[in-house]
Motif scaffolding. Structure first.
Motif, PDB file in Angstrom:
ATOM      1  N   ASP A 134      23.831   3.406  11.946  1.00  0.00           N
ATOM      2  CA  ASP A 134      25.385   3.088  11.987  1.00  0.00           C
ATOM      3  C   ASP A 134      26.127   4.153  12.148  1.00  0.00           C
ATOM      4  OD1 ASP A 134      24.673   4.010   9.678  1.00  0.00           O
ATOM      5  OD2 ASP A 134      25.348   2.404   8.174  1.00  0.00           O
ATOM      6  N   GLU A 135      25.678   5.202  13.031  1.00  0.00           N
ATOM      7  CA  GLU A 135      26.796   6.145  13.413  1.00  0.00           C
ATOM      8  C   GLU A 135      26.498   6.245  14.861  1.00  0.00           C
ATOM      9  OE1 GLU A 135      24.019   9.968  12.153  1.00  0.00           O
ATOM     10  OE2 GLU A 135      25.109   8.989  10.567  1.00  0.00           O
ATOM     11  N   ALA A 136      27.633   7.135  15.337  1.00  0.00           N
ATOM     12  CA  ALA A 136      27.449   7.117  16.707  1.00  0.00           C
ATOM     13  C   ALA A 136      26.582   8.433  17.161  1.00  0.00           C
ATOM     14  CB  ALA A 136      28.862   7.851  17.417  1.00  0.00           C
ATOM     15  N   ILE A 137      25.931   8.335  18.232  1.00  0.00           N
ATOM     16  CA  ILE A 137      24.954   9.088  18.970  1.00  0.00           C
ATOM     17  C   ILE A 137      25.045   9.257  20.416  1.00  0.00           C
ATOM     18  CG2 ILE A 137      22.989   7.292  19.124  1.00  0.00           C
ATOM     19  CD1 ILE A 137      21.105   9.335  17.754  1.00  0.00           C
ATOM     20  N   THR A 138      24.856  10.696  20.785  1.00  0.00           N
ATOM     21  CA  THR A 138      24.753  10.745  22.074  1.00  0.00           C
ATOM     22  C   THR A 138      23.673  11.580  22.660  1.00  0.00           C
ATOM     23  OG1 THR A 138      26.156  12.865  21.700  1.00  0.00           O
ATOM     24  CG2 THR A 138      27.316  10.862  22.760  1.00  0.00           C
ATOM     25  N   ASP A 139      22.855  12.176  21.403  1.00  0.00           N
ATOM     26  CA  ASP A 139      21.722  12.993  21.923  1.00  0.00           C
ATOM     27  C   ASP A 139      20.382  12.024  22.176  1.00  0.00           C
ATOM     28  OD1 ASP A 139      19.075  14.160  21.052  1.00  0.00           O
ATOM     29  OD2 ASP A 139      20.339  16.021  21.132  1.00  0.00           O
ATOM     30  N   VAL A 140      19.959  12.179  23.232  1.00  0.00           N
ATOM     31  CA  VAL A 140      18.927  11.088  23.704  1.00  0.00           C
ATOM     32  C   VAL A 140      17.562  11.215  23.029  1.00  0.00           C
ATOM     33  CG1 VAL A 140      17.585  10.148  25.858  1.00  0.00           C
ATOM     34  CG2 VAL A 140      19.877  11.249  26.081  1.00  0.00           C
ATOM     35  N   GLU A 141      17.127  12.423  22.806  1.00  0.00           N
ATOM     36  CA  GLU A 141      16.007  12.521  21.876  1.00  0.00           C
ATOM     37  C   GLU A 141      15.882  12.103  20.499  1.00  0.00           C
ATOM     38  OE1 GLU A 141      13.058  13.491  22.914  1.00  0.00           O
ATOM     39  OE2 GLU A 141      13.842  13.624  24.871  1.00  0.00           O
ATOM     40  N   ASN A 142      17.120  12.370  20.111  1.00  0.00           N
ATOM     41  CA  ASN A 142      17.237  11.786  18.596  1.00  0.00           C
ATOM     42  C   ASN A 142      17.266  10.448  18.506  1.00  0.00           C
ATOM     43  OD1 ASN A 142      17.394  14.016  17.107  1.00  0.00           O
ATOM     44  ND2 ASN A 142      19.452  14.175  16.771  1.00  0.00           N
ATOM     45  N   ALA A 143      18.036   9.751  19.490  1.00  0.00           N
ATOM     46  CA  ALA A 143      18.307   8.240  19.819  1.00  0.00           C
ATOM     47  C   ALA A 143      16.922   7.663  19.883  1.00  0.00           C
ATOM     48  CB  ALA A 143      19.332   7.909  20.731  1.00  0.00           C
ATOM     49  N   LYS A 144      16.000   8.250  20.773  1.00  0.00           N
ATOM     50  CA  LYS A 144      14.759   7.688  20.953  1.00  0.00           C
ATOM     51  C   LYS A 144      13.981   7.666  20.067  1.00  0.00           C
ATOM     52  CE  LYS A 144      12.587   9.101  24.795  1.00  0.00           C
ATOM     53  NZ  LYS A 144      11.634   9.857  25.788  1.00  0.00           N
ATOM     54  N   LYS A 145      13.955   8.734  18.997  1.00  0.00           N
ATOM     55  CA  LYS A 145      13.230   8.704  17.660  1.00  0.00           C
ATOM     56  C   LYS A 145      13.804   7.670  16.764  1.00  0.00           C
ATOM     57  CE  LYS A 145      12.790  12.020  14.014  1.00  0.00           C
ATOM     58  NZ  LYS A 145      13.023  13.371  13.157  1.00  0.00           N
ATOM     59  N   VAL A 146      15.227   7.115  16.788  1.00  0.00           N
ATOM     60  CA  VAL A 146      15.759   6.178  15.757  1.00  0.00           C
ATOM     61  C   VAL A 146      15.199   5.073  16.541  1.00  0.00           C
ATOM     62  CG1 VAL A 146      17.792   4.949  15.316  1.00  0.00           C
ATOM     63  CG2 VAL A 146      17.826   7.436  15.205  1.00  0.00           C
ATOM     64  N   ALA A 147      15.161   4.636  17.695  1.00  0.00           N
ATOM     65  CA  ALA A 147      14.741   3.479  18.233  1.00  0.00           C
ATOM     66  C   ALA A 147      13.198   3.246  18.187  1.00  0.00           C
ATOM     67  CB  ALA A 147      14.970   3.455  19.776  1.00  0.00           C
ATOM     68  N   LYS A 148      12.506   4.321  18.083  1.00  0.00           N
ATOM     69  CA  LYS A 148      10.880   3.981  17.717  1.00  0.00           C
ATOM     70  C   LYS A 148      10.919   3.650  16.257  1.00  0.00           C
ATOM     71  CE  LYS A 148       8.162   7.253  19.278  1.00  0.00           C
ATOM     72  NZ  LYS A 148       7.662   8.406  19.949  1.00  0.00           N
ATOM     73  N   GLU A 149      11.736   4.264  15.382  1.00  0.00           N
ATOM     74  CA  GLU A 149      11.627   3.653  13.737  1.00  0.00           C
ATOM     75  C   GLU A 149      11.933   2.481  13.824  1.00  0.00           C
ATOM     76  OE1 GLU A 149      14.072   6.560  11.942  1.00  0.00           O
ATOM     77  OE2 GLU A 149      12.937   8.317  12.201  1.00  0.00           O
ATOM     78  N   ILE A 150      13.161   1.859  14.588  1.00  0.00           N
ATOM     79  CA  ILE A 150      13.581   0.410  14.562  1.00  0.00           C
ATOM     80  C   ILE A 150      12.581  -0.417  15.094  1.00  0.00           C
ATOM     81  CG2 ILE A 150      15.412  -1.097  15.169  1.00  0.00           C
ATOM     82  CD1 ILE A 150      17.354   1.097  15.199  1.00  0.00           C
ATOM     83  N   GLY A 151      11.967   0.019  15.977  1.00  0.00           N
ATOM     84  CA  GLY A 151      11.093  -0.818  16.754  1.00  0.00           C
ATOM     85  C   GLY A 151      11.625  -1.627  17.822  1.00  0.00           C
ATOM     86  N   PHE A 152      10.978  -1.471  19.065  1.00  0.00           N
ATOM     87  CA  PHE A 152      11.537  -2.194  20.383  1.00  0.00           C
ATOM     88  C   PHE A 152      11.309  -3.637  20.309  1.00  0.00           C
ATOM     89  CE2 PHE A 152      11.029   2.176  21.605  1.00  0.00           C
ATOM     90  CZ  PHE A 152      12.218   2.518  22.307  1.00  0.00           C
ATOM     91  N   PRO A 153      11.994  -4.376  21.026  1.00  0.00           N
ATOM     92  CA  PRO A 153      13.239  -3.941  21.880  1.00  0.00           C
ATOM     93  C   PRO A 153      14.616  -3.802  20.929  1.00  0.00           C
ATOM     94  CG  PRO A 153      12.990  -6.635  21.740  1.00  0.00           C
ATOM     95  CD  PRO A 153      11.873  -5.994  20.917  1.00  0.00           C
ATOM     96  N   VAL A 154      15.383  -2.846  21.563  1.00  0.00           N
ATOM     97  CA  VAL A 154      16.435  -2.417  20.826  1.00  0.00           C
ATOM     98  C   VAL A 154      17.759  -2.366  21.702  1.00  0.00           C
ATOM     99  CG1 VAL A 154      15.485  -0.250  19.339  1.00  0.00           C
ATOM    100  CG2 VAL A 154      16.368   0.112  21.629  1.00  0.00           C
ATOM    101  N   LEU A 155      18.939  -2.465  21.123  1.00  0.00           N
ATOM    102  CA  LEU A 155      20.246  -2.711  21.795  1.00  0.00           C
ATOM    103  C   LEU A 155      20.656  -1.573  21.842  1.00  0.00           C
ATOM    104  CD1 LEU A 155      21.595  -4.905  23.487  1.00  0.00           C
ATOM    105  CD2 LEU A 155      22.669  -5.651  21.247  1.00  0.00           C
ATOM    106  N   ILE A 156      21.377  -1.002  22.976  1.00  0.00           N
ATOM    107  CA  ILE A 156      22.316   0.262  22.925  1.00  0.00           C
ATOM    108  C   ILE A 156      23.652  -0.189  23.196  1.00  0.00           C
ATOM    109  CG2 ILE A 156      22.897   2.542  23.789  1.00  0.00           C
ATOM    110  CD1 ILE A 156      19.879   2.567  24.914  1.00  0.00           C
TER     111      ILE A 156
END
Length: 480
Positions: A134-156
């Protein structure tokens, strides 16, 4: 409030003016060069030219609109939807000029104008939200880490956006980087803000929204729900009220959650709280639209209330004269947005001249319309011509009446979404109520629609020929 300026065009401008006139309030229209002879200009008591056809040179000129309002002694400005309706700076400038803005206060527009800001505001109210960052993100690597934690599929999703822009569904990790970069680029280009956030993608969601109305005396009502799951390119085309899947218990829970969202930003006037409903009937807060919605007529039909009248009275400082327990759902309403788009060509805009433009009429049929025969459909604005609404005692009755009304709606010169509306209303998934936001992707086939359209045209031609031959026989009968 004796005079209202409507800072908009087309059907919504006329819709607001109709209620204003009913209330004995004078109306002022503004128009661009492309709209000089438009119906909303003729309908108003006064009309003022504000600039060239592009909206950036006319309908988005907030300072000019306020200048016109002051010169004409206007008491209130109604923004409609689109254009300046969710522009907090415009709302603020209107208030500073001594004119009443018929809508929420600027701070509420600002909070809810950011998807992240909205989530932050409602955190304390224990409202269910889709799992995610629930915060803005522009760093791709950090974002990818978050996405893996949430679990795919994800929505950007773009924080500042709407209308499906800056939105990407990512099914697997390998696609994440490219989709993230596209979302940021699209968001920057569309909204001047590249901030995005990530949340779990709900696989089979329904899009349900709750209409709220709040006055300055501490009263908040929820006027039930609208089902808005039939969409193309993340934009609604068919809406209905009530939803066919909500139980009274879930309806109450969603309504009370919507009231909390309104409280979270000290809301005033008409607003809509949008939710996703998953296949297990769990609902999640999406966002709040701080204006009158395009689809507000279906709510009016099932409640018997005039939402624009309520907006004006609230803006005048009046308290609502109805309690939550007095509200009840009566019957069912369906709305089709009649866009000048070609459903046989991926809903591409279809501009041109309205050679024929005849509206359906009859009991249970309402058309909120902004065009007339002989007009050109301009390329500068949203391609919606009108909204076709039908009402029945039951959902089945409203759907059948919609099919009849579509058959009686005659448009030549441009393509429209009328055939698509008929396709939806005839489809078993829609009729059974077993559908979600992927309806178009799952079931819509332009070739099938073309075949249906051709078959109907052949039948119509055959009937016309048969009638002609019958008429000829009558004419040839000798006079007795």
């Amino acid at each position: 409030m004796k005079k209202i300026l409507v800072a908009n065009r087309g059907e919504i401008a006329i819709r607001v003016m109709q209620t204003a006139k009913k209330m004995g309030i004078k109306t002022v229209a503004v128009f661009s060069a492309a709209d000089r002879n438009a119906p909303h200009v003729k309908f108003a008591d006064e009309a003022v030219y504000i600039g060239e056809a592009p909206s950036s040179q006319s309908y988005l000129l907030g300072d000019k609109i306020i200048e016109v309002a002051k010169a004409l002694g206007v008491d209130g400005i109604h923004p409609g939807y689109g254009f300046l309706s969710e522009n907090a700076n415009f709302a603020e400038a209107v208030e500073k000029s001594g004119i009443t803005f018929i809508g929420p206060k600027p701070h509420a527009i600002r909070i809810m104008g950011s998807k992240l800001g909205a989530k932050d505001a409602v955190k304390a109210y224990n409202i269910p939200m889709v799992p995610g960052l629930d915060e803005a993100i522009t760093d791709v690597e950090n974002a990818k880490k978050v996405a893996k934690e949430i679990g795919f599929p994800v929505l950007i999703k773009a924080s500042a956006g709407g209308g499906g822009k800056g939105m990407r569904i990512v099914e697997k990790e390998a696609d994440f980087e490219s989709q993230m970069e596209r979302a940021i680029s699209e968001a920057t280009s569309a909204f001047g803000d590249g901030s995005v956030f990530i949340e779990k993608y709900v696989a089979s969601p329904r899009h349900i929204e709750i209409q709220v109305m709040t006055d300055s005396h501490g009263n908040i009502l929820y006027l039930f729900e609208r089902e808005c799951s039939i969409q193309r390119r993340h934009q609604k085309v068919v809406e209905e009220a009530p939803s066919s899947v909500l139980t009274p218990e879930i309806r109450k829970q969603m309504g009370e959650a919507a009231v909390k969202v309104a409280k979270a930003c000290d809301y005033l006037g008409a607003g809509t709280v949008e939710f996703l409903l998953d296949e297990n009937k769990n609902f999640y807060f999406l966002e709040m639209n701080t204006r009158l919605q395009v689809e507000h007529p279906v709510t009016e039909m099932i409640t018997g209330l005039d939402l624009v009248e309520m907006q004006i009275k609230i803006a005048r400082g009046e308290a609502m004269d109805i309690q939550q327990e007095e509200l009840e759902i009566k019957g069912h309403a369906v709305e089709l947005r009649v866009y000048a788009e070609d459903p046989l060509n991926d809903f591409a805009p279809s501009v041109g001249h309205l050679d024929v433009y005849k509206l359906p009429q009859g009991k249970g049929i309402r058309v909120d319309n902004g065009f007339e025969q002989g007009m050109d459909v301009p390329i500068y604005y949203d391609p919606m011509l009108a909204k076709l609404i039908t009402y029945g005692k039951t959902r089945e009755e409203a759907i059948e009446l919609m099919i009849e009304a579509i058959n009686d709606y005659h448009v030549e010169g441009v393509s429209t979404t009328l055939p698509f509306g008929k396709f939806v209303c005839r489809h078993e998934a829609f009729r059974s109520g077993d559908f979600d936001t992927h309806f178009v992707k799952k079931y819509y086939d332009s070739e099938k629609l073309q075949l249906e359209t051709d078959t109907e045209a052949e039948i119509a031609a055959y009937i016309a020929l048969k009638q002609y031959l019958e008429d000829q026989k009558i004419l040839r009968l000798p006079i007795q």
